[in-house]
Design a protein around this motif. Structure first.
Motif, PDB file in Angstrom:
ATOM      1  N   GLU A 132       0.833  -1.208   0.000  1.00  0.00           N
ATOM      2  CA  GLU A 132       0.000   0.000   0.000  1.00  0.00           C
ATOM      3  C   GLU A 132       0.865   1.255   0.000  1.00  0.00           C
ATOM      4  O   GLU A 132       0.552   2.234  -0.689  1.00  0.00           O
ATOM      5  N   LYS A 146      -0.778   5.165  -7.351  1.00  0.00           N
ATOM      6  CA  LYS A 146      -1.666   4.117  -7.843  1.00  0.00           C
ATOM      7  C   LYS A 146      -2.660   3.634  -6.786  1.00  0.00           C
ATOM      8  O   LYS A 146      -3.430   2.704  -7.044  1.00  0.00           O
ATOM      9  N   TYR A 147      -2.660   4.238  -5.625  1.00  0.00           N
ATOM     10  CA  TYR A 147      -3.518   3.731  -4.550  1.00  0.00           C
ATOM     11  C   TYR A 147      -5.004   3.902  -4.849  1.00  0.00           C
ATOM     12  O   TYR A 147      -5.797   2.999  -4.586  1.00  0.00           O
ATOM     13  N   GLU A 148      -5.372   5.022  -5.415  1.00  0.00           N
ATOM     14  CA  GLU A 148      -6.794   5.238  -5.749  1.00  0.00           C
ATOM     15  C   GLU A 148      -7.244   4.234  -6.810  1.00  0.00           C
ATOM     16  O   GLU A 148      -8.369   3.727  -6.754  1.00  0.00           O
ATOM     17  N   GLU A 149      -6.365   3.939  -7.760  1.00  0.00           N
ATOM     18  CA  GLU A 149      -6.671   2.931  -8.777  1.00  0.00           C
ATOM     19  C   GLU A 149      -6.858   1.562  -8.112  1.00  0.00           C
ATOM     20  O   GLU A 149      -7.753   0.792  -8.476  1.00  0.00           O
ATOM     21  N   LYS A 180       0.783   4.149  -2.862  1.00  0.00           N
ATOM     22  CA  LYS A 180       0.572   5.568  -2.525  1.00  0.00           C
ATOM     23  C   LYS A 180       1.710   6.418  -3.063  1.00  0.00           C
ATOM     24  O   LYS A 180       1.483   7.476  -3.656  1.00  0.00           O
ATOM     25  N   LEU A 195      -7.918   1.025  -5.027  1.00  0.00           N
ATOM     26  CA  LEU A 195      -9.233   1.041  -4.366  1.00  0.00           C
ATOM     27  C   LEU A 195     -10.381   0.865  -5.346  1.00  0.00           C
ATOM     28  O   LEU A 195     -11.356   0.176  -5.042  1.00  0.00           O
ATOM     29  N   ARG A 196     -10.250   1.463  -6.521  1.00  0.00           N
ATOM     30  CA  ARG A 196     -11.305   1.345  -7.529  1.00  0.00           C
ATOM     31  C   ARG A 196     -11.512  -0.093  -8.009  1.00  0.00           C
ATOM     32  O   ARG A 196     -12.590  -0.441  -8.480  1.00  0.00           O
TER      33      ARG A 196
END
Length: 166
Positions: free
Chosen positions: A146, A154-157, A150, A159-160
Motif C-alpha cells: 500500500e 496508484k492507490y486510488e486505482e 501511494k 481502491l477502484r
C-alpha cells in the motif's frame, strides 16, 4: 515507478515458523490480507515474485493461488535477483524488495524500494525505505505494498478495483 515486487517468504509472507508434520508435510500460514493485494497488483502493472531460500510445496501453491512466480531454493539471492531483473527487462530502481533477514540484505540494497516487517533483523530495518508496524505473516506485505502504491500514485486505482469503478 515500481514494476516488480519481490517478496521473501519465511518471516515476510509468513511468521517465520515452519511446522513439520508426519509424512514429510511442511506447513506454513499465509495472511489473506497480504494475498488480497498481491493478487491484484498485476492489474496495476506490477508483477509479484516470491524469492526464497527454502523449497516448499506450500510456497508454490500460494504463488499459484495469487498468480505470482515462486523461485525457491535460492541460497544467494543477489545473483538470482539480477537474473530475474535482466530476464524481465526491469531496472533495479523499478523493483521493490520486501524481506526480513540477512539473507535478503544484499539483494535489497540494489532495489529502488526496500520494505520490511516490524520484526525484521535490525540491519534490514535500517536499510529500508519503509518498515511496517506489522510483523511478518500478519499483514506487513499488504502494508508495504500500500505504501508503494501511494508513493507511485496508484492507490486510488487500487481502491477502484474493489468498487467496480474500473
Amino acid at each position: 515507478m515500481i514494476k516488480l515486487i519481490v517478496c521473501d517468504v519465511d518471516g515476510t509472507l509468513t511468521d517465520s515458523l515452519v511446522i513439520y508434520s508426519d509424512g514429510n508435510i511442511e506447513s506454513k500460514a499465509f495472511s489473506t490480507k497480504d494475498g488480497l493485494i498481491l493478487k491484484v497488483l498485476p492489474k496495476l502493472g506490477i508483477s509479484v515474485v516470491f524469492l526464497t531460500g527454502r523449497t516448499s510445496e506450500a510456497v508454490f501453491r500460494r504463488a499459484a493461488d495469487l498468480g505470482a512466480t515462486a523461485i525457491c531454493g535460492i541460497s544467494d539471492k543477489l545473483p538470482a535477483l539480477h537474473e530475474l531483473l535482466s530476464s524481465r527487462g526491469i531496472l533495479p530502481e523499478e523493483c521493490a524488495y520486501i524481506g526480513d533477514d540477512l539473507n535478503d540484505y544484499a539483494a535489497m540494497t540494489v532495489c529502488g524500494f526496500k520494505g520490511a516487517p516490524s520484526d525484521a533483523a535490525a540491519d534490514v530495518r535500517q536499510l529500508c525505505d519503509y518498515v511496517s508496524p506489522f510483523k511478518g505473516g500478519y499483514g506487513a506485505v499488504r502494508d508495504v505494498c500500500e505504501q508503494i502504491l501511494k508513493r507511485d500514485g496508484k492507490y486510488e486505482e487500487f481502491l477502484r478495483l474493489f468498487t467496480g469503478s474500473l
